[in-house]
Design a protein around this motif. Sequence first.
Motif, PDB file in Angstrom:
ATOM      1  N   LEU A  18      -4.661 -11.118  32.450  1.00 10.67           N
ATOM      2  CA  LEU A  18      -5.468 -11.153  33.661  1.00 10.67           C
ATOM      3  C   LEU A  18      -6.950 -11.194  33.280  1.00 10.67           C
ATOM      4  O   LEU A  18      -7.401 -10.402  32.453  1.00 10.67           O
ATOM      5  N   LEU A  19      -7.674 -12.125  33.896  1.00  9.61           N
ATOM      6  CA  LEU A  19      -9.065 -12.339  33.508  1.00  9.61           C
ATOM      7  C   LEU A  19     -10.042 -11.877  34.573  1.00  9.61           C
ATOM      8  O   LEU A  19      -9.916 -12.232  35.741  1.00  9.61           O
ATOM      9  N   MET A  20     -11.031 -11.102  34.144  1.00  9.35           N
ATOM     10  CA  MET A  20     -12.134 -10.704  34.999  1.00  9.35           C
ATOM     11  C   MET A  20     -13.398 -11.376  34.492  1.00  9.35           C
ATOM     12  O   MET A  20     -13.698 -11.326  33.299  1.00  9.35           O
ATOM     13  N   ARG A  21     -14.126 -12.029  35.392  1.00 10.68           N
ATOM     14  CA  ARG A  21     -15.319 -12.780  35.020  1.00 10.68           C
ATOM     15  C   ARG A  21     -16.580 -12.070  35.476  1.00 10.68           C
ATOM     16  O   ARG A  21     -16.711 -11.693  36.638  1.00 10.68           O
ATOM     17  N   SER A  89     -12.443 -21.442  36.730  1.00 15.02           N
ATOM     18  CA  SER A  89     -11.174 -22.001  37.196  1.00 15.02           C
ATOM     19  C   SER A  89      -9.971 -21.140  36.827  1.00 15.02           C
ATOM     20  O   SER A  89      -8.960 -21.141  37.534  1.00 15.02           O
ATOM     21  N   ILE A  90     -10.071 -20.410  35.719  1.00  6.78           N
ATOM     22  CA  ILE A  90      -8.926 -19.619  35.272  1.00  6.78           C
ATOM     23  C   ILE A  90      -9.100 -18.126  35.523  1.00  6.78           C
ATOM     24  O   ILE A  90      -8.227 -17.327  35.187  1.00  6.78           O
ATOM     25  N   ALA A  91     -10.243 -17.735  36.130  1.00  6.86           N
ATOM     26  CA  ALA A  91     -10.483 -16.312  36.392  1.00  6.86           C
ATOM     27  C   ALA A  91      -9.603 -15.807  37.531  1.00  6.86           C
ATOM     28  O   ALA A  91      -9.375 -16.510  38.514  1.00  6.86           O
ATOM     29  N   ASP A  92      -9.104 -14.595  37.383  1.00  2.00           N
ATOM     30  CA  ASP A  92      -8.325 -13.969  38.455  1.00  2.00           C
ATOM     31  C   ASP A  92      -9.243 -13.298  39.469  1.00  2.00           C
ATOM     32  O   ASP A  92      -9.017 -13.393  40.676  1.00  2.00           O
ATOM     33  N   ILE A  93     -10.285 -12.623  38.985  1.00  2.00           N
ATOM     34  CA  ILE A  93     -11.267 -12.016  39.880  1.00  2.00           C
ATOM     35  C   ILE A  93     -12.644 -12.115  39.237  1.00  2.00           C
ATOM     36  O   ILE A  93     -12.776 -12.304  38.023  1.00  2.00           O
ATOM     37  N   GLY A  94     -13.682 -11.985  40.063  1.00  2.00           N
ATOM     38  CA  GLY A  94     -15.053 -11.952  39.572  1.00  2.00           C
ATOM     39  C   GLY A  94     -15.681 -10.595  39.860  1.00  2.00           C
ATOM     40  O   GLY A  94     -15.297  -9.917  40.822  1.00  2.00           O
ATOM     41  N   ILE A  95     -16.634 -10.205  39.016  1.00  2.00           N
ATOM     42  CA  ILE A  95     -17.303  -8.910  39.164  1.00  2.00           C
ATOM     43  C   ILE A  95     -18.806  -9.123  39.202  1.00  2.00           C
ATOM     44  O   ILE A  95     -19.383  -9.725  38.297  1.00  2.00           O
ATOM     45  N   MET A  96     -19.478  -8.644  40.272  1.00  2.00           N
ATOM     46  CA  MET A  96     -20.931  -8.727  40.366  1.00  2.00           C
ATOM     47  C   MET A  96     -21.498  -7.422  40.947  1.00  2.00           C
ATOM     48  O   MET A  96     -21.856  -7.351  42.116  1.00  2.00           O
ATOM     49  N   PRO A  97     -21.596  -6.372  40.131  1.00  2.00           N
ATOM     50  CA  PRO A  97     -22.130  -5.092  40.626  1.00  2.00           C
ATOM     51  C   PRO A  97     -23.653  -5.016  40.504  1.00  2.00           C
ATOM     52  O   PRO A  97     -24.211  -4.015  40.049  1.00  2.00           O
ATOM     53  N   ILE A 118     -15.604  -9.084  43.574  1.00  2.00           N
ATOM     54  CA  ILE A 118     -15.997  -7.710  43.872  1.00  2.00           C
ATOM     55  C   ILE A 118     -17.501  -7.647  43.666  1.00  2.00           C
ATOM     56  O   ILE A 118     -17.989  -7.774  42.542  1.00  2.00           O
ATOM     57  N   ALA A 119     -18.228  -7.502  44.760  1.00  2.00           N
ATOM     58  CA  ALA A 119     -19.690  -7.597  44.706  1.00  2.00           C
ATOM     59  C   ALA A 119     -20.333  -6.353  45.290  1.00  2.00           C
ATOM     60  O   ALA A 119     -19.792  -5.722  46.200  1.00  2.00           O
ATOM     61  N   SER A 120     -21.496  -6.028  44.779  1.00  2.00           N
ATOM     62  CA  SER A 120     -22.226  -4.864  45.267  1.00  2.00           C
ATOM     63  C   SER A 120     -22.761  -5.113  46.670  1.00  2.00           C
ATOM     64  O   SER A 120     -22.799  -6.247  47.156  1.00  2.00           O
ATOM     65  N   THR A 121     -23.196  -4.043  47.303  1.00  2.00           N
ATOM     66  CA  THR A 121     -23.781  -4.137  48.642  1.00  2.00           C
ATOM     67  C   THR A 121     -25.294  -4.335  48.580  1.00  2.00           C
ATOM     68  O   THR A 121     -26.002  -4.009  49.525  1.00  2.00           O
ATOM     69  N   SER A 122     -25.777  -4.876  47.471  1.00  2.00           N
ATOM     70  CA  SER A 122     -27.200  -5.180  47.373  1.00  2.00           C
ATOM     71  C   SER A 122     -27.539  -6.317  48.331  1.00  2.00           C
ATOM     72  O   SER A 122     -26.672  -7.082  48.749  1.00  2.00           O
ATOM     73  N   THR A 123     -28.815  -6.413  48.683  1.00  2.00           N
ATOM     74  CA  THR A 123     -29.267  -7.469  49.591  1.00  2.00           C
ATOM     75  C   THR A 123     -28.845  -8.828  49.045  1.00  2.00           C
ATOM     76  O   THR A 123     -29.001  -9.104  47.880  1.00  2.00           O
ATOM     77  N   GLY A 124     -28.310  -9.658  49.887  1.00  2.00           N
ATOM     78  CA  GLY A 124     -27.853 -10.974  49.462  1.00  2.00           C
ATOM     79  C   GLY A 124     -26.351 -11.000  49.290  1.00  2.00           C
ATOM     80  O   GLY A 124     -25.632 -11.639  50.066  1.00  2.00           O
TER      81      GLY A 124
END
Length: 206
Positions: A18-21, A89-97, A118-124
Amino acid sequence: ETDRATLRRKLYIPDNELLMRFAGRVHTIKGIKYALQGFRKVLNILPHCRFISAGDGIFEKHMKDCVDIWTRVTWTGFIDKDKLYDLFSIADIGIMPSFHEQCSYVAIEMMMHGVPLIASTSTGLKEMIEDGITGMHIPVIEHPERMEIDTSLLADKMLYLLQHLEERKRMSNNARRRYETVYSSEVFGRNMLKFYKSLKKGFNKL
């Protein structure tokens, strides 16, 4: 055989991994430390996972967050767009905290490839990613002198998406649909044209 399976084989990634990007600069403001700490907790439950970070930065500063899990973390450094898109293309989920983002091009690219984020609640990011629809929100905790992310909560959200394939598929489809209806170049062009026409009308009334 799907293109995804072919691409995984080309990149020597096992089918069951399982890949997290994480995409973007390796920088404190991007929350890379919290992403890695959350990933470490995930590995205790799902050891067949990989964390891939694509982007420039000072890697040495964050290598201490990878002690004992180095073989599960991949740092690509800066790569060209074709290779970057292969990884999307092959990522299962992305992470942007991230602690600060405006209109994130990386988030748009993830949606373009149907990656639940999965992204933070920062502006934008809070406005771009629809919680429970195209991805999941992770709150930014603000203190008087610092900001942080709850890594246990982040790990829980990672695990939820990784362990629920149908939810990932649903959010993936929704993410791609949101890209097509809101962020694609065609939609952006039409919206800009409308904006300029409205400005012209406003000037004509003066």
